[in-house]
Design a protein around this motif. Structure first.
Motif, mmCIF file in Angstrom:
data_model
loop_
_atom_site.group_PDB
_atom_site.id
_atom_site.type_symbol
_atom_site.label_atom_id
_atom_site.label_comp_id
_atom_site.label_asym_id
_atom_site.label_seq_id
_atom_site.Cartn_x
_atom_site.Cartn_y
_atom_site.Cartn_z
ATOM 1 N N LEU A 1 0.824 -1.212 0.000
ATOM 2 C CA LEU A 1 0.000 0.000 0.000
ATOM 3 C C LEU A 1 0.860 1.266 0.000
ATOM 4 O O LEU A 1 0.518 2.249 -0.663
ATOM 5 C CB LEU A 1 -0.961 -0.007 1.187
ATOM 6 C CG LEU A 1 -2.076 -1.062 1.123
ATOM 7 C CD1 LEU A 1 -2.874 -1.081 2.416
ATOM 8 C CD2 LEU A 1 -2.969 -0.822 -0.077
ATOM 9 N N LYS A 2 1.965 1.248 0.730
ATOM 10 C CA LYS A 2 2.876 2.394 0.727
ATOM 11 C C LYS A 2 3.444 2.629 -0.663
ATOM 12 O O LYS A 2 3.526 3.763 -1.128
ATOM 13 C CB LYS A 2 4.026 2.182 1.719
ATOM 14 C CG LYS A 2 3.671 2.389 3.152
ATOM 15 C CD LYS A 2 4.912 2.201 4.026
ATOM 16 C CE LYS A 2 4.618 2.380 5.485
ATOM 17 N NZ LYS A 2 5.824 2.195 6.316
ATOM 18 N N SER B 1 0.673 3.947 -3.003
ATOM 19 C CA SER B 1 0.362 5.334 -2.662
ATOM 20 C C SER B 1 1.436 6.283 -3.185
ATOM 21 O O SER B 1 1.125 7.332 -3.760
ATOM 22 C CB SER B 1 0.219 5.476 -1.146
ATOM 23 O OG SER B 1 0.074 6.825 -0.789
ATOM 24 N N ASP C 1 1.168 6.490 -7.017
ATOM 25 C CA ASP C 1 0.008 7.293 -7.413
ATOM 26 C C ASP C 1 0.286 8.781 -7.231
ATOM 27 O O ASP C 1 -0.076 9.599 -8.082
ATOM 28 C CB ASP C 1 -1.229 6.894 -6.619
ATOM 29 C CG ASP C 1 -1.768 5.525 -7.007
ATOM 30 O OD1 ASP C 1 -1.344 4.968 -8.042
ATOM 31 O OD2 ASP C 1 -2.620 4.993 -6.253
ATOM 32 N N GLU C 2 0.920 9.139 -6.115
ATOM 33 C CA GLU C 2 1.242 10.549 -5.884
ATOM 34 C C GLU C 2 2.226 11.054 -6.934
ATOM 35 O O GLU C 2 2.057 12.154 -7.476
ATOM 36 C CB GLU C 2 1.822 10.757 -4.481
ATOM 37 C CG GLU C 2 2.139 12.227 -4.213
ATOM 38 C CD GLU C 2 2.740 12.482 -2.846
ATOM 39 O OE1 GLU C 2 3.349 13.553 -2.688
ATOM 40 O OE2 GLU C 2 2.623 11.627 -1.941
ATOM 41 N N ARG D 1 9.475 8.834 -0.313
ATOM 42 C CA ARG D 1 8.461 7.776 -0.238
ATOM 43 C C ARG D 1 8.715 6.636 -1.217
ATOM 44 O O ARG D 1 8.772 5.476 -0.821
ATOM 45 C CB ARG D 1 7.075 8.366 -0.492
ATOM 46 C CG ARG D 1 6.649 9.371 0.585
ATOM 47 C CD ARG D 1 5.227 9.850 0.409
ATOM 48 N NE ARG D 1 4.317 8.713 0.505
ATOM 49 C CZ ARG D 1 3.159 8.633 -0.158
ATOM 50 N NH1 ARG D 1 2.761 9.610 -0.915
ATOM 51 N NH2 ARG D 1 2.388 7.571 -0.040
#
Length: 141
Positions: free
Chosen positions: A7-8, A11, A14-15, A69
């Motif tokens: 999920l990280k 995410s 996607d960002e 990230r």
């Protein structure tokens, strides 16, 4: 890969894609204005300034998302390793795996981001040069 790590990674990806889409839209609008000069920037209307600001803001946000990230998440998943290690070692490993085109490219774009983040009025020519350089390289992707 654990669910949290997956999920990280999703995410962060996607960002990054969101920032990239906005960068590309700004580039589309700004292309006729390049190469920039101090005079051309100073003659921009409010709309052109807003688009230039969007381009620079999204580039900085993309750099931050990738560095803070995406890369750490990718490394953690691939190496199944959540130890804290020097970022340059992470970059070198991702380059070795073929997931990063070049550590030097990363450092180049990071240096541009840092240069643009620390604007000084007396260095306006340096900022214009950095924006032109960024435009040239971003436009070639």
């Amino acid at each position: 890969m654990g669910e949290v790590e997956r999920l990280k990674l999703i995410s962060a990806k996607d960002e990054c894609e969101k920032h990239e889409a906005r960068i590309l839209k700004a580039l589309e609008i700004l292309t006729p204005s390049f190469p920039l000069t101090e005079n051309s920037i100073n003659s921009f209307d409010d709309e052109a300034i807003a688009v230039l600001d969007q381009f620079l803001y999204r580039f900085a946000k993309l750099q931050d998302c990738i560095g803070l990230r995406l890369i750490p998440s990718l490394y953690s998943v691939l190496e199944n390793d959540d130890r804290v290690i020097p970022f340059i070692d992470v970059l070198n490993r991702l380059e070795k795996l073929g997931l990063l085109s070049s550590v030097n490219d990363w450092q180049f774009f990071r240096a541009i981001r840092n240069n643009l983040a620390h604007e000084y009025p007396e260095r306006e020519d340096d900022v214009v040069d950095a924006i032109n350089l960024l435009f040239f390289f971003m436009g070639s992707f």
